[in-house]
Design a protein around this motif. Structure first.
Motif, PDB file in Angstrom:
ATOM      1  N   GLY A  57      -5.972 -12.033   2.208  1.00  0.00           N
ATOM      2  CA  GLY A  57      -4.973 -11.333   1.402  1.00  0.00           C
ATOM      3  C   GLY A  57      -3.598 -11.493   2.008  1.00  0.00           C
ATOM      4  N   HIS A  58      -2.634 -10.762   1.444  1.00  0.00           N
ATOM      5  CA  HIS A  58      -1.272 -10.802   1.965  1.00  0.00           C
ATOM      6  C   HIS A  58      -0.677  -9.403   1.972  1.00  0.00           C
ATOM      7  N   GLU A  59       0.217  -9.147   2.918  1.00  0.00           N
ATOM      8  CA  GLU A  59       1.010  -7.928   2.869  1.00  0.00           C
ATOM      9  C   GLU A  59       2.363  -8.295   2.279  1.00  0.00           C
ATOM     10  N   ALA A  60       2.797  -7.527   1.284  1.00  0.00           N
ATOM     11  CA  ALA A  60       4.124  -7.743   0.705  1.00  0.00           C
ATOM     12  C   ALA A  60       5.158  -7.004   1.544  1.00  0.00           C
ATOM     13  N   ILE A 112       0.894  -3.285  -0.647  1.00  0.00           N
ATOM     14  CA  ILE A 112       2.290  -2.826  -0.679  1.00  0.00           C
ATOM     15  C   ILE A 112       2.436  -1.628   0.264  1.00  0.00           C
ATOM     16  N   ASN A 113       3.625  -1.482   0.841  1.00  0.00           N
ATOM     17  CA  ASN A 113       3.896  -0.371   1.750  1.00  0.00           C
ATOM     18  C   ASN A 113       4.458   0.820   0.979  1.00  0.00           C
ATOM     19  N   VAL A 114       3.869   1.980   1.219  1.00  0.00           N
ATOM     20  CA  VAL A 114       4.319   3.181   0.534  1.00  0.00           C
ATOM     21  C   VAL A 114       4.760   4.208   1.575  1.00  0.00           C
ATOM     22  N   PHE A 119       4.667   8.544  -1.349  1.00  0.00           N
ATOM     23  CA  PHE A 119       3.249   8.802  -1.603  1.00  0.00           C
ATOM     24  C   PHE A 119       3.021  10.238  -2.065  1.00  0.00           C
ATOM     25  N   ARG A 120       3.883  11.148  -1.589  1.00  0.00           N
ATOM     26  CA  ARG A 120       3.774  12.561  -1.903  1.00  0.00           C
ATOM     27  C   ARG A 120       4.192  12.895  -3.331  1.00  0.00           C
ATOM     28  N   GLU A 145      -0.582   0.514   1.551  1.00  0.00           N
ATOM     29  CA  GLU A 145      -0.569   0.822   2.981  1.00  0.00           C
ATOM     30  C   GLU A 145       0.205   2.117   3.173  1.00  0.00           C
ATOM     31  N   ILE A 146      -0.457   3.076   3.801  1.00  0.00           N
ATOM     32  CA  ILE A 146       0.209   4.347   4.105  1.00  0.00           C
ATOM     33  C   ILE A 146      -0.019   4.671   5.573  1.00  0.00           C
ATOM     34  N   THR A 147       0.778   5.596   6.092  1.00  0.00           N
ATOM     35  CA  THR A 147       0.566   6.031   7.473  1.00  0.00           C
ATOM     36  C   THR A 147      -0.111   7.397   7.467  1.00  0.00           C
ATOM     37  N   GLU A 148      -0.541   7.796   8.648  1.00  0.00           N
ATOM     38  CA  GLU A 148      -1.261   9.072   8.750  1.00  0.00           C
ATOM     39  C   GLU A 148      -0.452  10.285   8.298  1.00  0.00           C
ATOM     40  N   VAL A 149       0.845  10.237   8.537  1.00  0.00           N
ATOM     41  CA  VAL A 149       1.698  11.359   8.124  1.00  0.00           C
ATOM     42  C   VAL A 149       1.532  11.627   6.637  1.00  0.00           C
ATOM     43  N   ALA A 150       1.405  10.552   5.871  1.00  0.00           N
ATOM     44  CA  ALA A 150       1.299  10.683   4.419  1.00  0.00           C
ATOM     45  C   ALA A 150       0.034  11.454   4.038  1.00  0.00           C
TER      46      ALA A 150
END
Ligand code: C2E
Ligand code: MG
Ligand code: MG
Ligand code: MG
Length: 275
Positions: A57-60, A112-114, A119-120, A145-150
């Motif tokens: 796959g790919h990361e945008a 995709i990075n959110v 995300f909220r 793609e999200i981080t733990e904070v989300a």
């Protein structure tokens, strides 16, 4: 000159501060304008299987084609757009671009990075699904793609969003893993496809303090094993790091060694370029 000290130094300092403030205002105005003229492009970095470098796959990754300053990376402007909500607009332009690319066919997934704030938003999942639907893209080929904070600041909402997306085929990956809370007890509750091992630990796998990074990666691998999910090592720059990650049980990776972010994607299944 040293004797001039005091007031002069402050004058210089003030001037530098003013310059800095003006630059930020300029860039913010540029950002507003850029939203209207299609100045944002998605770059794609291959995600590969570490055993044989097959592209899965790919990361945008967001890039801003700035008229005077050239190609800008998120680190150079994302902070700017986060306070005034501009980045959410930029993100939707970016997501639309990625999704229409998906709709044109091809293989492998695109992530995709959110941002946590994005995300909220209560309508995030619906809006993303509408976009996918309108473009006629295959949701199963899209990841977020999200981080733990989300996840942690509103657990019930995060659960709802992730379940909605998952039920439509869109899976979630945990980005920069190991740098946040890593509260092991809550993770099993979320439908997460994989953990992306933060590049700081990958960088740390070689060199003097490598025992610490090795311990962290081991812990992440153990956690992933318990959850029954896989891991992606981020920021792999050397063959030594790729081998170390593999030996620790990490199955996938991404980094300059395996392919730089570029406008063109690698055909899925093909081998990524080697260094
Ligand atoms: P990230 O999601 O952790 O993305 C990985 C970053 O590492 C990317 O930086 C990528 O270019 C860089 N990278 C990849 N391989 C290597 C390597 O071997 N060595 C090193 N030193 N770096 C490597 P980039 O593109 O500057 O993006 C930075 C961050 O900006 C991303 O971190 C992500 O959090 C955020 N971002 C990127 N695109 C978007 C977007 O569309 N929307 C939002 N909200 N955030 C984005
Ligand atoms: Mg990412
Ligand atoms: Mg990351
Ligand atoms: Mg990062």
């Amino acid at each position: 000159r040293a004797k001039a000290g005091g007031r002069d130094r402050w004058a210089v300092f003030d001037e530098a501060m003013r310059e800095h403030a003006v630059q930020i205002l300029d860039l913010e105005a540029d950002l507003r304008r850029a939203i209207n003229v299609d100045s944002f492009v998605a770059y794609y970095q291959p995600i590969v299987r570490l055993s044989d470098r097959t592209v899965i796959g790919h990361e945008a990754l967001l890039r801003w084609r700035h008229q005077e300053r050239g190609l800008l990376s998120p680190g150079e402007f994302i902070g700017l757009g986060e306070d005034n909500g501009l980045i959410e607009e930029v993100d939707w332009l970016m997501y639309a671009q990625v999704i229409s690319r998906l709709a044109r066919g091809g293989e492998g997934y695109i992530s995709i990075n959110v941002s946590p704030r994005h995300f909220r938003a209560p309508d995030f999942a619906d809006r993303l699904l509408r976009l996918v639907d309108a473009a006629g893209a295959d949701p199963c080929r899209l990841r977020i793609e999200i981080t733990e904070v989300a996840l942690l600041d509103d657990v019930p909402r995060a659960l709802r969003t992730l379940r909605t997306l998952r039920s439509h085929g869109i899976m979630a990956q945990l980005d920069d893993f190991g740098t946040g809370y890593s509260a092991l007890s809550y993770l099993h509750r979320f439908p997460i496809e994989c953990l992306k091992i933060d590049q700081s630990f990958v960088a740390g796998l070689v060199g003097d303090s490598r025992t610490e990074s090795i311990a962290v990666v081991r812990a992440i691998q153990a956690l992933a094993g318990t959850l029954g999910i896989y891991t992606i090592g981020e920021g792999i720059e050397t063959e030594e790091q790729r081998i170390a990650l593999r030996e620790l049980g990490c199955t996938c990776g991404q980094g300059f060694l395996l392919g730089r972010p570029a406008e063109q994607m690698h055909p899925a299944g093909d081998l990524a370029i080697s260094s």
